[in-house]
Design a protein around this motif. Sequence first.
Motif, PDB file in Angstrom:
ATOM      1  N   HIS A 119       0.825  -1.204   0.000  1.00 27.88           N
ATOM      2  CA  HIS A 119       0.000   0.000   0.000  1.00 27.88           C
ATOM      3  C   HIS A 119       0.858   1.253   0.000  1.00 27.88           C
ATOM      4  O   HIS A 119       1.994   1.248   0.480  1.00 27.88           O
ATOM      5  CB  HIS A 119      -0.915   0.026   1.227  1.00 27.88           C
ATOM      6  CG  HIS A 119      -2.029  -0.967   1.183  1.00 27.88           C
ATOM      7  ND1 HIS A 119      -3.168  -0.781   0.434  1.00 27.88           N
ATOM      8  CD2 HIS A 119      -2.166  -2.176   1.788  1.00 27.88           C
ATOM      9  CE1 HIS A 119      -3.971  -1.824   0.586  1.00 27.88           C
ATOM     10  NE2 HIS A 119      -3.386  -2.684   1.403  1.00 27.88           N
ATOM     11  N   TYR A 120       0.267   2.312  -0.535  1.00 28.17           N
ATOM     12  CA  TYR A 120       0.878   3.643  -0.460  1.00 28.17           C
ATOM     13  C   TYR A 120       0.516   4.269   0.882  1.00 28.17           C
ATOM     14  O   TYR A 120      -0.422   3.834   1.565  1.00 28.17           O
ATOM     15  CB  TYR A 120       0.354   4.531  -1.591  1.00 28.17           C
ATOM     16  CG  TYR A 120       0.495   3.941  -2.961  1.00 28.17           C
ATOM     17  CD1 TYR A 120       1.674   4.054  -3.686  1.00 28.17           C
ATOM     18  CD2 TYR A 120      -0.575   3.253  -3.543  1.00 28.17           C
ATOM     19  CE1 TYR A 120       1.800   3.503  -4.961  1.00 28.17           C
ATOM     20  CE2 TYR A 120      -0.464   2.700  -4.811  1.00 28.17           C
ATOM     21  CZ  TYR A 120       0.725   2.825  -5.510  1.00 28.17           C
ATOM     22  OH  TYR A 120       0.829   2.265  -6.767  1.00 28.17           O
ATOM     23  N   VAL A 121       1.242   5.309   1.231  1.00 30.47           N
ATOM     24  CA  VAL A 121       0.919   6.038   2.461  1.00 30.47           C
ATOM     25  C   VAL A 121      -0.504   6.591   2.394  1.00 30.47           C
ATOM     26  O   VAL A 121      -1.255   6.552   3.373  1.00 30.47           O
ATOM     27  CB  VAL A 121       1.939   7.177   2.688  1.00 30.47           C
ATOM     28  CG1 VAL A 121       1.483   8.099   3.821  1.00 30.47           C
ATOM     29  CG2 VAL A 121       3.321   6.612   2.986  1.00 30.47           C
ATOM     30  N   VAL A 122      -0.884   7.081   1.221  1.00 26.79           N
ATOM     31  CA  VAL A 122      -2.227   7.649   1.052  1.00 26.79           C
ATOM     32  C   VAL A 122      -3.308   6.597   1.291  1.00 26.79           C
ATOM     33  O   VAL A 122      -4.382   6.907   1.817  1.00 26.79           O
ATOM     34  CB  VAL A 122      -2.369   8.276  -0.352  1.00 26.79           C
ATOM     35  CG1 VAL A 122      -3.819   8.649  -0.638  1.00 26.79           C
ATOM     36  CG2 VAL A 122      -1.489   9.497  -0.480  1.00 26.79           C
ATOM     37  N   ASP A 123      -3.030   5.344   0.915  1.00 30.03           N
ATOM     38  CA  ASP A 123      -4.012   4.265   1.152  1.00 30.03           C
ATOM     39  C   ASP A 123      -4.352   4.152   2.633  1.00 30.03           C
ATOM     40  O   ASP A 123      -5.515   3.950   3.009  1.00 30.03           O
ATOM     41  CB  ASP A 123      -3.457   2.928   0.664  1.00 30.03           C
ATOM     42  CG  ASP A 123      -3.224   2.906  -0.838  1.00 30.03           C
ATOM     43  OD1 ASP A 123      -3.799   3.748  -1.532  1.00 30.03           O
ATOM     44  OD2 ASP A 123      -2.459   2.034  -1.292  1.00 30.03           O
ATOM     45  N   ALA A 124      -3.320   4.239   3.470  1.00 28.98           N
ATOM     46  CA  ALA A 124      -3.534   4.140   4.915  1.00 28.98           C
ATOM     47  C   ALA A 124      -4.329   5.344   5.422  1.00 28.98           C
ATOM     48  O   ALA A 124      -5.222   5.190   6.270  1.00 28.98           O
ATOM     49  CB  ALA A 124      -2.200   4.040   5.640  1.00 28.98           C
ATOM     50  N   LEU A 125      -4.011   6.532   4.897  1.00 27.83           N
ATOM     51  CA  LEU A 125      -4.732   7.737   5.335  1.00 27.83           C
ATOM     52  C   LEU A 125      -6.210   7.646   4.972  1.00 27.83           C
ATOM     53  O   LEU A 125      -7.081   7.977   5.784  1.00 27.83           O
ATOM     54  CB  LEU A 125      -4.099   8.979   4.700  1.00 27.83           C
ATOM     55  CG  LEU A 125      -2.642   9.256   5.073  1.00 27.83           C
ATOM     56  CD1 LEU A 125      -2.136  10.510   4.356  1.00 27.83           C
ATOM     57  CD2 LEU A 125      -2.474   9.403   6.579  1.00 27.83           C
ATOM     58  N   VAL A 126      -6.495   7.169   3.764  1.00 29.14           N
ATOM     59  CA  VAL A 126      -7.899   7.016   3.356  1.00 29.14           C
ATOM     60  C   VAL A 126      -8.565   5.896   4.153  1.00 29.14           C
ATOM     61  O   VAL A 126      -9.732   6.005   4.526  1.00 29.14           O
ATOM     62  CB  VAL A 126      -7.991   6.737   1.842  1.00 29.14           C
ATOM     63  CG1 VAL A 126      -9.442   6.498   1.426  1.00 29.14           C
ATOM     64  CG2 VAL A 126      -7.407   7.899   1.052  1.00 29.14           C
ATOM     65  N   GLY A 127      -7.811   4.825   4.441  1.00 33.83           N
ATOM     66  CA  GLY A 127      -8.359   3.761   5.274  1.00 33.83           C
ATOM     67  C   GLY A 127      -8.750   4.270   6.653  1.00 33.83           C
ATOM     68  O   GLY A 127      -9.808   3.908   7.185  1.00 33.83           O
ATOM     69  N   GLY A 128      -7.921   5.119   7.240  1.00 37.31           N
ATOM     70  CA  GLY A 128      -8.256   5.712   8.531  1.00 37.31           C
ATOM     71  C   GLY A 128      -9.470   6.617   8.434  1.00 37.31           C
ATOM     72  O   GLY A 128     -10.341   6.612   9.321  1.00 37.31           O
ATOM     73  N   ALA A 129      -9.560   7.390   7.338  1.00 35.64           N
ATOM     74  CA  ALA A 129     -10.699   8.293   7.164  1.00 35.64           C
ATOM     75  C   ALA A 129     -12.001   7.506   7.009  1.00 35.64           C
ATOM     76  O   ALA A 129     -13.049   7.895   7.547  1.00 35.64           O
ATOM     77  CB  ALA A 129     -10.471   9.181   5.938  1.00 35.64           C
ATOM     78  N   VAL A 130     -11.939   6.387   6.290  1.00 37.78           N
ATOM     79  CA  VAL A 130     -13.129   5.550   6.102  1.00 37.78           C
ATOM     80  C   VAL A 130     -13.600   4.982   7.441  1.00 37.78           C
ATOM     81  O   VAL A 130     -14.800   4.915   7.720  1.00 37.78           O
ATOM     82  CB  VAL A 130     -12.820   4.415   5.100  1.00 37.78           C
ATOM     83  CG1 VAL A 130     -13.888   3.334   5.172  1.00 37.78           C
ATOM     84  CG2 VAL A 130     -12.737   4.960   3.683  1.00 37.78           C
ATOM     85  N   VAL A 131     -12.647   4.581   8.281  1.00 33.41           N
ATOM     86  CA  VAL A 131     -13.002   4.042   9.595  1.00 33.41           C
ATOM     87  C   VAL A 131     -13.617   5.131  10.474  1.00 33.41           C
ATOM     88  O   VAL A 131     -14.592   4.885  11.200  1.00 33.41           O
ATOM     89  CB  VAL A 131     -11.764   3.427  10.272  1.00 33.41           C
ATOM     90  CG1 VAL A 131     -11.985   3.259  11.768  1.00 33.41           C
ATOM     91  CG2 VAL A 131     -11.462   2.072   9.646  1.00 33.41           C
ATOM     92  N   VAL A 132     -13.074   6.344  10.411  1.00 26.31           N
ATOM     93  CA  VAL A 132     -13.661   7.456  11.170  1.00 26.31           C
ATOM     94  C   VAL A 132     -15.095   7.696  10.708  1.00 26.31           C
ATOM     95  O   VAL A 132     -15.998   7.923  11.530  1.00 26.31           O
ATOM     96  CB  VAL A 132     -12.808   8.728  11.010  1.00 26.31           C
ATOM     97  CG1 VAL A 132     -13.532   9.942  11.592  1.00 26.31           C
ATOM     98  CG2 VAL A 132     -11.456   8.549  11.703  1.00 26.31           C
ATOM     99  N   ALA A 133     -15.311   7.646   9.384  1.00 28.16           N
ATOM    100  CA  ALA A 133     -16.665   7.796   8.859  1.00 28.16           C
ATOM    101  C   ALA A 133     -17.564   6.659   9.339  1.00 28.16           C
ATOM    102  O   ALA A 133     -18.735   6.877   9.692  1.00 28.16           O
ATOM    103  CB  ALA A 133     -16.634   7.837   7.334  1.00 28.16           C
TER     104      ALA A 133
END
Length: 294
Positions: free
Chosen positions: A221-235
């Motif tokens: 994964h890219y770093v951005v993938d992890a950031l979006v994964g965290g954002a999805v979990v927050v949502a």
Amino acid sequence: MASDTMSRRALAPRRAARKPRVVMAVREIAFLVAAALAYSLVRGVTSDRVDAAFRNAEDVISFEKSLGIHVETELQGLILDHGWAVDLANGFYIYGYWPVFVLTLIWLIVRRPVAYPFYRNALLASGALSLVIFALYPLAPPRFLPWHGFVDTVTLEATTYREMNSPTFVNEYAAMPSLHFGWILLLGIALVALARHFVVRIIGAVMPVLMFAAIVLTGNHYVVDALVGGAVVVAGLGIAVTIERVKRGRAVRAAIADARENVAPAGDEGVAPASDGASTIPAQRSPGNLSQVR
């Protein structure tokens, strides 16, 4: 003998209470496994957009470079010459996901059954949001772009894992968001919030950090993938909070309606109906009270 009999009788209610939790655990795990399989199958429906996935990968790399966070190949370079470090990254990527996922859910069901539905709803909501992103934005993972310097450490050192994750069931072009990171973050939050033991809370705090490192160091994964994964979990957590508020609102309204139904008849008991404008008089009085009224 008497003391043994008493102790067995004392343990009986506890054992009886555990049985419903065990049944619930089996039912919920079966449900989540079925949801995970459905998730994988639906995820695989979008796997035919290969060209778009590679174009998006180039865009992600350019975006990361513009932000100064394109550090994946540099981080990989720190471990590639150290077999033990590669093994650690591969091991946590493989064994720090599904085993941790299942065990933490079982712990929530058995030990924190009241809190479990909240985290289950957050899990399912974040998964649903991720499916939408997978469909709209296919993305080739870093390991498919060796010309950028990425290395697929899992394929080099753990080929069996790749063989088990057949492209027939797993869409290899769904790198964003990283639920490897996102769901471990969610379960880590659950451990930090609900565990009584300090050591378990520390484990919950460290797990997402280690998984973030693992998904990047293994080239998955890219770093951005992890950031979006965290954002999805927050949502997903936000959706779970909304569901809980709706449930509580319904419960409060139901309790108020029930209280009104029970209180209204109780207020009329023992009161005789008034006639011709006369004041109401208790329907039942003792002879002494009647003499006092006269």
